[in-house]
Design a protein around this motif. Structure first.
Motif, short mmCIF file in Angstrom:
data_model
loop_
_atom_site.label_atom_id
_atom_site.label_comp_id
_atom_site.label_asym_id
_atom_site.label_seq_id
_atom_site.Cartn_x
_atom_site.Cartn_y
_atom_site.Cartn_z
N GLY A 215 -19.03 6.97 -43.63
CA GLY A 215 -18.05 7.33 -42.62
C GLY A 215 -17.15 6.14 -42.33
N LYS A 216 -16.40 6.22 -41.23
CA LYS A 216 -15.50 5.13 -40.87
C LYS A 216 -16.04 4.41 -39.64
CE LYS A 216 -12.42 8.31 -38.35
NZ LYS A 216 -11.05 8.86 -38.27
N ALA A 217 -15.88 3.09 -39.65
CA ALA A 217 -16.39 2.25 -38.56
C ALA A 217 -15.23 1.52 -37.91
CB ALA A 217 -17.40 1.24 -39.10
N LEU A 218 -15.34 1.32 -36.62
CA LEU A 218 -14.35 0.54 -35.87
C LEU A 218 -14.74 -0.93 -35.95
CD1 LEU A 218 -11.88 0.59 -33.98
CD2 LEU A 218 -13.48 0.80 -32.05
N LEU A 219 -13.87 -1.74 -36.57
CA LEU A 219 -14.20 -3.15 -36.82
C LEU A 219 -13.03 -4.04 -36.44
CD1 LEU A 219 -15.59 -2.77 -40.47
CD2 LEU A 219 -16.95 -2.94 -38.37
N PRO A 220 -13.32 -5.28 -36.05
CA PRO A 220 -12.22 -6.25 -35.90
C PRO A 220 -11.61 -6.51 -37.27
CG PRO A 220 -14.35 -7.33 -35.64
CD PRO A 220 -14.63 -5.87 -35.72
N THR A 221 -10.31 -6.71 -37.31
CA THR A 221 -9.65 -6.86 -38.61
C THR A 221 -10.11 -8.10 -39.36
OG1 THR A 221 -7.78 -7.95 -37.50
CG2 THR A 221 -7.61 -5.58 -37.87
N PHE A 222 -10.56 -9.16 -38.62
CA PHE A 222 -11.01 -10.36 -39.34
C PHE A 222 -12.35 -10.13 -40.04
CE2 PHE A 222 -12.70 -11.28 -35.02
CZ PHE A 222 -14.01 -11.59 -35.31
N ILE A 223 -13.01 -9.01 -39.75
CA ILE A 223 -14.22 -8.61 -40.48
C ILE A 223 -13.87 -7.58 -41.54
CG2 ILE A 223 -16.44 -7.40 -40.30
CD1 ILE A 223 -16.61 -10.23 -39.29
N GLY A 224 -13.20 -6.50 -41.14
CA GLY A 224 -12.90 -5.42 -42.07
C GLY A 224 -12.06 -5.85 -43.25
N ASP A 225 -11.05 -6.71 -43.00
CA ASP A 225 -10.15 -7.13 -44.08
C ASP A 225 -10.85 -8.00 -45.11
OD1 ASP A 225 -8.15 -5.74 -42.83
OD2 ASP A 225 -7.12 -7.51 -42.03
N ARG A 226 -11.99 -8.56 -44.78
CA ARG A 226 -12.67 -9.47 -45.70
C ARG A 226 -13.79 -8.81 -46.49
NH1 ARG A 226 -10.04 -12.67 -42.42
NH2 ARG A 226 -9.59 -14.84 -42.98
N HIS A 227 -13.91 -7.51 -46.39
CA HIS A 227 -14.94 -6.80 -47.17
C HIS A 227 -14.27 -6.00 -48.28
CE1 HIS A 227 -17.72 -7.86 -43.95
NE2 HIS A 227 -18.68 -7.54 -44.77
N PRO A 228 -14.43 -6.45 -49.53
CA PRO A 228 -13.81 -5.74 -50.66
C PRO A 228 -14.25 -4.27 -50.68
CG PRO A 228 -14.72 -7.85 -51.37
CD PRO A 228 -15.20 -7.62 -49.97
N GLY A 229 -13.29 -3.41 -50.91
CA GLY A 229 -13.60 -1.99 -50.98
C GLY A 229 -13.26 -1.25 -49.71
N LEU A 230 -13.44 -1.89 -48.56
CA LEU A 230 -13.10 -1.23 -47.30
C LEU A 230 -11.58 -1.17 -47.15
CD1 LEU A 230 -15.61 -2.60 -44.62
CD2 LEU A 230 -15.60 -0.34 -45.71
N GLU A 231 -11.09 -0.06 -46.65
CA GLU A 231 -9.66 0.10 -46.41
C GLU A 231 -9.43 0.51 -44.96
OE1 GLU A 231 -8.25 2.99 -49.16
OE2 GLU A 231 -8.42 1.66 -50.92
N ARG A 232 -8.30 0.07 -44.42
CA ARG A 232 -7.95 0.49 -43.07
C ARG A 232 -7.60 1.98 -43.05
NH1 ARG A 232 -4.32 -3.98 -39.78
NH2 ARG A 232 -5.44 -5.86 -40.50
N VAL A 233 -8.10 2.64 -42.04
CA VAL A 233 -7.79 4.05 -41.85
C VAL A 233 -6.93 4.14 -40.59
CG1 VAL A 233 -8.71 6.38 -41.56
CG2 VAL A 233 -10.01 4.67 -42.87
#
Length: 275
Positions: A215-233
């Motif tokens: 599913g989709k998780a609510l994350l701070p961008t400094f975490i989400g942007d640094r995980h390969p494969g994850l994309e902003r929704v």
């Protein structure tokens, strides 16, 4: 000062109490009982003819004279260790840092840069969403979502924190809800309600589930942007944006090892801003 000179063993116990912030944690570090340490500290104050501690129910706060004594003793201690045991590693000063899950993860990723190479600091991370009491020395450094307001606290603004939804490509379009007492969790509770596919109480588990494609998780961008494969929704959630502050006690910020930790953490955050 009284004519009776302080014993070096008592001065070492003083360092333990000063570093740990109270009798109970110092007892665990030294193997002495809290009652014994309390008696030795009172005897040391009588010998030196000065107050070393402001005693609270939740810990021992150093007086201005005690902070000066601590700095002098740490310099003597380091020199004695070099002279008497040159082949043994010198004990590094401990800095206790409290931060939320996401900031702790980011700090751990920069551990070598913060501790130094070779390491000259020992960090103890207290990962919690609660706000610990820096004025009472529960921790030395804390991270806050707003400028500190206490008269005994000093703060430095680090960066702007933004939140967004993240998911793997092709993951189900439903929320992974984090149940916690934080602004982002409360926002998600309003948005997702009972429609969330899964609820977790540890924020890190929300990231784990998103990385597993659940599913989709609510994350701070400094975490989400640094995980390969994850994309902003979608876009960042403007109402969740806030400034991140690093906070310490007004007096502790002048201690050399605390200053080194703060400067290195700020340098790491500067790198995150540029990334």
């Amino acid at each position: 000062m009284n004519e009776t000179k302080a014993d070096w063993a008592d001065l070492q116990l003083f360092l333990a109490v000063a570093r740990e912030g109270g009798l109970s944690p110092a007892a665990r570090a030294t193997g002495r009982s809290p009652a014994t340490l309390g008696r030795r500290m009172m005897a040391l104050e009588r010998k030196l003819g000065r107050d070393l501690f402001i005693r609270h129910e939740r810990g021992y706060e150093l007086t201005a004279e005690a902070r000066t004594l601590m700095q002098d003793l740490e310099a003597v201690e380091a020199r004695l260790l070099r002279l008497t045991a040159p082949e043994e590693p010198i004990e590094r000063p401990l800095v206790k840092v409290s931060a939320g899950t996401w900031t702790t993860l980011a700090l751990l990723d920069q551990l070598d840069a913060i501790t130094g190479a070779p390491a000259d600091l020992r960090l103890r991370f207290v990962s919690t969403e609660a706000t610990l009491d820096i004025a009472r020395r529960e921790v030395v450094i804390g991270f806050r979502n707003a400028r500190p307001t206490g008269g005994s606290l000093a703060g430095r603004r680090l960066l702007r924190v933004e939140f967004a939804a993240y998911a793997l490509p092709g993951a189900p379009d439903h929320w992974i809800r984090i149940v916690a007492d934080t602004p982002s969790a409360r926002w998600l509770a309003r948005v997702a309600g009972t429609e969330a596919a899964c609820e977790v109480t540890a924020p890190r588990n929300g990231l784990d589930l998103a990385l597993a494609g659940r599913g989709k998780a609510l994350l701070p961008t400094f975490i989400g942007d640094r995980h390969p494969g994850l994309e902003r929704v979608g876009d960042t959630i403007s109402e969740l944006g806030h400034d991140q502050w690093i906070v310490t006690h007004q007096d502790d910020r002048h201690l050399p090892h605390v200053r080194r930790a703060i400067d290195r953490i700020c340098a790491a955050f500067a790198g995150w801003r540029r990334a």
